[in-house]
Design an enzyme around this catalytic site. Sequence first.
Site, PDB file in Angstrom:
ATOM      1  CG  HIS A  38      -5.824   1.818  -0.139  1.00 51.44           C
ATOM      2  ND1 HIS A  38      -5.687   3.095  -0.652  1.00 51.44           N
ATOM      3  CD2 HIS A  38      -7.093   1.759   0.360  1.00 51.44           C
ATOM      4  CE1 HIS A  38      -6.817   3.761  -0.472  1.00 51.44           C
ATOM      5  NE2 HIS A  38      -7.681   2.983   0.130  1.00 51.44           N
TER       6      HIS A  38
ATOM      7  CD  GLN B 191      -7.746   3.270   4.801  1.00 44.44           C
ATOM      8  OE1 GLN B 191      -8.542   3.733   4.006  1.00 44.44           O
ATOM      9  NE2 GLN B 191      -7.861   3.457   6.113  1.00 44.44           N
TER      10      GLN B 191
ATOM     11  CG  ASP C 195     -10.098  -4.458   3.595  1.00 46.73           C
ATOM     12  OD1 ASP C 195     -11.211  -3.888   3.683  1.00 46.73           O
ATOM     13  OD2 ASP C 195      -9.403  -4.427   2.566  1.00 46.73           O
TER      14      ASP C 195
ATOM     15  CB  CYS D  97      -9.625   0.526   5.136  1.00 50.42           C
ATOM     16  SG  CYS D  97     -10.300  -0.745   4.047  1.00 50.42           S
TER      17      CYS D  97
ATOM     18  NE  ARG E  65      -7.660   7.634   3.209  1.00 50.41           N
ATOM     19  CZ  ARG E  65      -8.155   6.924   2.195  1.00 50.41           C
ATOM     20  NH1 ARG E  65      -9.002   5.945   2.432  1.00 50.41           N
ATOM     21  NH2 ARG E  65      -7.761   7.146   0.952  1.00 50.41           N
TER      22      ARG E  65
HETATM   23  N1   CP Z   1     -11.020   3.088   2.553  1.00 51.27           N
HETATM   24  C1   CP Z   1     -11.208   3.521   1.305  1.00 51.27           C
HETATM   25  O1   CP Z   1     -10.292   3.699   0.509  1.00 51.27           O
HETATM   26  O2   CP Z   1     -12.508   3.757   0.993  1.00 51.27           O
HETATM   27  P1   CP Z   1     -13.063   4.119  -0.444  1.00 51.27           P
HETATM   28  O3   CP Z   1     -13.013   2.870  -1.285  1.00 51.27           O
HETATM   29  O4   CP Z   1     -14.485   4.548  -0.168  1.00 51.27           O
HETATM   30  O5   CP Z   1     -12.238   5.214  -1.039  1.00 51.27           O
HETATM   31  N1  NVA Z   2      -9.639  -4.209  -0.141  1.00 49.11           N
HETATM   32  C1  NVA Z   2     -10.721  -3.316  -0.515  1.00 49.11           C
HETATM   33  C2  NVA Z   2     -10.447  -1.954   0.040  1.00 49.11           C
HETATM   34  C3  NVA Z   2     -11.477  -0.908  -0.305  1.00 49.11           C
HETATM   35  C4  NVA Z   2     -11.107   0.444   0.246  1.00 49.11           C
HETATM   36  C5  NVA Z   2     -10.845  -3.277  -2.020  1.00 49.11           C
HETATM   37  O1  NVA Z   2      -9.827  -3.203  -2.709  1.00 49.11           O
HETATM   38  O2  NVA Z   2     -11.962  -3.322  -2.511  1.00 49.11           O
END
Ligand code: CP
Ligand code: NVA
Length: 327
Positions: free
Chosen positions: A127, A130, A222, A263, A291
């Site tokens: 990600h 993020q 997370d 996040c 963001r």
């Molecule tokens: N943190 C993040 O990426 O959130 P979303 O899944 O809402 O985009």
């Molecule tokens: N680790 C989580 C992050 C969401 C922003 C997922 O992948 O669902």
Amino acid sequence: MKDLLRTADLSAADFKLLLDLSDELKQEPLKHYGLLAGKTVVLYFAKHSTRTRLSFETAVARLGGVPSTVGSNELQVGRGETLEDTAKVVSRYAEVFVIRTFADDDVQLVAEAASIPVINALTDGHHPCQSIADIMTLRQHWGTFEGKKLAYVGHSNNVAHSLVEACALSGIDITIASPEDYQFDPSIIANAKAIAAENGGSITVTTDPMEAVKGAHAVYTDAWISMGDAEAKWSLQVSALTPYRVTQEMMSHAAPDAIFMHCLPAHRGDEVATEVIDGPQSVVFDQAENRPHTSSALLYANRTTASKAVHETGARRGPVVVISCTL
Ligand code: CP
Ligand code: NVA
């Protein structure tokens, strides 16, 4: 480099440039309004999103462009058209292709097929978007990375992978604590350690959450189960990860002025206690606020370098980021 598929794709200098650009755009969000006038950015989401989708839509609007957001079932991909053909078509319409999906290999395929830059908006493994906002938030709260320590406690997932890589690029000391059966991918750790060695940071891996949190200036966690994870794993993961829940008691082992990060979306009572995420140490909404600014910075850096590359080399598109773009 055309695409941003994972944080470690960036050089340390480019990562810092993105942080500086993001800070500047936070001060003046419409500074580069018009850069995307008459242009489209395609945002493809095969998984749910609040922050990433709305941040990129906001960022495109602040640059004067039009975001075109589509779910996988709305496109012909949902009826079997290949991602490669989709990427080639999108490349004929849009300036940038932002994609959230499952397999990292699929984003790699899209990037290879697309002639426009592709930005990973979250995959099972990474990600990167993020992680830029996370380090921006740390810099705003800490002022400096010198002598600071970050603890990541919990599941070794996409957000954690990108956070580790971002710390390595920024020279931040990070300690990550995960259960024995949920350890980080050794290749990600080895690569991040090599990057950290070049930038003055360190990466420490442990199974002991208290060891990780002790004296830390920020504690990050997370979700215990990510989008796409098998629900069947839930009860197993919960029992393994329960000792890694960030509670007030755990926070008391961190530095007195430590901040709490996540996040989002969060699951109160699972990976974090309600009193921590809703308490005075929490900066989770600062992370979310940052963001759109980091999304603008990514698009701005891309467009300015794209124009430069077109001008200088005749290439149709330039890289996502280069060191010197005019602020
Ligand atoms: N943190 C993040 O990426 O959130 P979303 O899944 O809402 O985009
Ligand atoms: N680790 C989580 C992050 C969401 C922003 C997922 O992948 O669902």
